[in-house]
Design an enzyme around this catalytic site. Structure first.
Site, PDB file in Angstrom:
ATOM      1  N   ASP A 178      -5.262  -4.260   5.090  1.00 31.51           N
ATOM      2  CA  ASP A 178      -6.174  -5.391   5.215  1.00 31.51           C
ATOM      3  C   ASP A 178      -5.455  -6.725   5.298  1.00 31.51           C
ATOM      4  O   ASP A 178      -6.056  -7.752   5.621  1.00 31.51           O
ATOM      5  CB  ASP A 178      -7.165  -5.408   4.044  1.00 31.51           C
ATOM      6  N   GLU A 210       0.851   1.234   6.896  1.00 30.92           N
ATOM      7  CA  GLU A 210      -0.576   1.558   6.740  1.00 30.92           C
ATOM      8  C   GLU A 210      -0.892   2.828   7.520  1.00 30.92           C
ATOM      9  O   GLU A 210      -0.490   2.984   8.672  1.00 30.92           O
ATOM     10  CB  GLU A 210      -1.437   0.396   7.239  1.00 30.92           C
ATOM     11  N   ASP A 229       0.110  -0.906  -2.695  1.00 31.63           N
ATOM     12  CA  ASP A 229      -1.307  -1.277  -2.696  1.00 31.63           C
ATOM     13  C   ASP A 229      -2.093  -0.110  -2.099  1.00 31.63           C
ATOM     14  O   ASP A 229      -2.588  -0.172  -0.977  1.00 31.63           O
ATOM     15  CB  ASP A 229      -1.490  -2.554  -1.866  1.00 31.63           C
ATOM     16  N   ASP A 281       2.099   7.605   7.338  1.00 30.81           N
ATOM     17  CA  ASP A 281       1.904   7.993   5.945  1.00 30.81           C
ATOM     18  C   ASP A 281       3.045   7.419   5.121  1.00 30.81           C
ATOM     19  O   ASP A 281       4.226   7.538   5.483  1.00 30.81           O
ATOM     20  CB  ASP A 281       1.885   9.516   5.839  1.00 30.81           C
ATOM     21  N   ALA A 282       2.710   6.746   4.016  1.00 31.16           N
ATOM     22  CA  ALA A 282       3.723   6.040   3.228  1.00 31.16           C
ATOM     23  C   ALA A 282       4.803   6.983   2.718  1.00 31.16           C
ATOM     24  O   ALA A 282       6.001   6.645   2.731  1.00 31.16           O
ATOM     25  CB  ALA A 282       3.051   5.314   2.060  1.00 31.16           C
ATOM     26  N   GLN A 315     -10.631   8.022   7.920  1.00 33.16           N
ATOM     27  CA  GLN A 315     -11.640   7.714   6.913  1.00 33.16           C
ATOM     28  C   GLN A 315     -12.802   6.966   7.558  1.00 33.16           C
ATOM     29  O   GLN A 315     -12.738   6.579   8.723  1.00 33.16           O
ATOM     30  CB  GLN A 315     -11.022   6.837   5.815  1.00 33.16           C
ATOM     31  N   HIS A 352      -5.220  -9.401  -5.880  1.00 34.11           N
ATOM     32  CA  HIS A 352      -4.003  -9.508  -5.074  1.00 34.11           C
ATOM     33  C   HIS A 352      -2.982 -10.460  -5.693  1.00 34.11           C
ATOM     34  O   HIS A 352      -1.773 -10.232  -5.565  1.00 34.11           O
ATOM     35  CB  HIS A 352      -4.361  -9.923  -3.647  1.00 34.11           C
TER      36      HIS A 352
END
Length: 544
Positions: free
Chosen positions: A329, A349, A403, A383-384, A275, A307
């Protein structure tokens, strides 16, 4: 426009005025025409793929954008083929002009579309859908020009050596399809990673202009008058000059467009393999903003409200082992570590660049409390969905925090599917809790309640709630053309056991924005928007 024609009698003369006057042998000439077909097909497919990719990035919803571009373009190709029938008497000249136009329109399409999005995307009113209409216009124009290529090339190849129509069509389409294969593979594996969208499509436009001009001016130059040859040469040189100038200025253009979209406070702008990542602010008292693919992911103005609302209710219970899906993040992990008794936090992530920025960027690492320096935090770049399927230990996490990007973004649809939540349930301990960021409630209530329905369909008991607090600004949802951000966040808390009760861990560090009373009000606020009778979203039938 589709005219009826009587079949030509046997031995009828061809429609062109006389035998070809070629500077090479017929076999060589025929090979050169087929080679041009190959190049033009590759260029045409790159134009199509570039429009789809850029529209998905700028506008959102890649399925819709691909459907619009491809359907409009195929329709326009049919119209272009019919129009080309009127040009077959001057096939060489018409093909030369056509390729020059196609190179100019296709080569400049990405820059024009990006410019309209950057400088007029926030106008609203009648121009609110301006980028979409420009996308349709480019799809229509490029489709018309591509569609006119095949009939003209058929005339040219028959000019060299007349053969039966079936054989000529077979040869032409074979070269066309192989060229499309090469273009389709070159776009994602060579052009995008090495040159980017803007420079890559300009290079393709250059190749397109050179191939078309060389064929006509080299092989069929005797079919053109002296004046026509000079005009065509001048037109091609002008197109090449425009594309070369645009390529030289592309870095300045991207910088100016980025400032038009994000403001002049851009500190980091990088295109990763996943991205575009942009960081603005974070210095001299200015709040930090993190954008992923143009969508606001973190706003330093109110990220604490998001959060805290995401993490604290899920931590009300056992929480020795916590899994964070997304959240590279580090801000969700920061809230997790504010609770005593946490022994391990696994962060999954997809983009390693986001994690690296969270570690090394002074402003972002300060905002996340330098969580990646804590030995309890472990990061997996994956990848989750795939990680849950292949690497997640069963029944091992007390808390799972999803998230993830908003539902409705095509790339994240599988992360809000019934199958995904089934994998999460397998990773939870008995009585473990899952919390899902499910997008804004007020503006996209149907999507929110589809997420809640999908979580329940996976065998979990749910408690939905909503929290307000997002500042106005960039959209965080799937549509980048919506420049006003929603004013709330929606969450779904779920558990394998009984329906989870909203609350916060009394042993935790506390929340500046959440309490038992406010959480109950958040649940009531969400419940007033409930939409019943929705079906769950699955991998084969996404409903976002």
């Amino acid at each position: 426009m589709i005219e009826s024609h009587a079949p030509a009698p046997p031995g009828a003369p061809p429609p062109w005025p006389g035998p070809p006057r070629l500077p090479v042998r017929q076999g060589t000439g025929r090979f050169l025409v087929l080679a041009c077909v190959f190049v033009c097909a590759a260029c045409g497919l790159v134009y199509e793929l570039e429009l789809v990719a850029l529209a998905s990035y700028l506008i959102g919803d890649s399925v819709t954008q691909a459907s619009v571009v491809l359907s409009v373009m195929v329709f326009a190709m049919g119209i272009g083929s019919l129009v080309a029938k009127r040009l077959r008497w001057r096939a060489a000249a018409a093909f030369g002009v056509l390729e020059a136009l196609l190179a100019l329109v296709g080569g400049c399409s990405a820059m024009a579309l990006y410019a309209v999005f950057a400088w007029t995307g926030d106008w609203g009113g009648l121009w609110a859908s301006g980028p979409r209409w420009l996308l349709v216009a480019f799809s229509l124009a490029i489709g018309l020009l591509i569609g006119a290529e095949v009939p003209l090339l058929m005339e040219l190849i028959q000019r060299i050596r007349r053969q039966d129509a079936g054989g000529a069509v077979a040869d032409l389409f074979a070269a066309d399809y192989v060229g499309a294969l090469v273009g389709g593979l070159a776009f994602p594996f060579l052009l995008l990673p090495l040159l980017g969208q803007l420079t890559g499509v300009m290079l393709i436009g250059t190749v397109n202009a050179i191939a078309g001009g060389a064929l006509v001016l080299g092989l069929f130059r005797r079919d053109l008058t002296r004046r026509a040859r000079w005009l065509l040469l001048t037109a091609n040189l002008a197109v090449l000059g425009v594309l070369a100038t645009a390529a030289v200025l592309v870095d300045d253009f991207e910088r100016a467009a980025r400032e038009a979209v994000y403001g002049k406070d851009v500190r980091v702008a990088v295109q990763t393999g996943v991205q575009e990542v942009v960081l603005t602010g974070g210095t001299h008292g200015r709040p930090l903003d993190l954008f992923l693919d143009g969508r606001l992911r973190v706003s330093g103005r109110d990220e604490h409200r998001y959060h805290e609302a995401l993490v604290h209710p899920a931590m009300n219970g056992p929480h020795a082992r916590v899994l964070v899906l997304g959240g590279g993040d580090g801000l969700a992990a920061r809230e997790v570590l504010r609770h005593p008794g946490v022994r391990r936090v696994d962060v999954v992530e997809l983009d390693p660049v986001v994690v690296d920025l969270a570690r090394r960027d002074p402003a972002l690492s300060r905002l996340n409390g330098h969580v990646y320096g804590d030995p309890r935090v472990h990061v997996s770049t994956a990848d989750a969905f795939q990680w849950l399927r292949t690497a997640a230990p069963e029944s091992s996490y007390d808390v799972v925090i999803a998230d993830l990007p908003d539902p409705g973004i095509t790339a994240s649809t599988k992360l809000y599917s019934q199958e995904f939540y089934g994998l999460v349930r397998r990773a939870l301990t008995p009585g473990g809790r899952l919390v899902v960021h499910a997008g804004p409630v007020a503006s996209r209530s149907r999507v929110f309640w589809t997420v809640e329905t999908t979580v329940r369909a996976a065998g979990l008991h749910t408690t939905p709630y909503r929290v307000g607090g997002r500042d106005s600004g960039f959209a965080a949802g799937p549509d980048r053309t919506a420049t006003r951000a929603p004013r709330d966040w929606g969450f779904v808390l779920a558990s394998q056991g009984a329906r989870p009760e909203l609350g916060t861990d009394p042993r935790g560090a506390g929340s500046a924005s959440l309490g038992r009373k406010s959480l109950r009000a958040a649940a009531r606020a969400a419940e007033t928007t409930r939409i019943r009778g929705l079906a769950p979203s699955t991998l084969v039938h996404p409903r976002y």
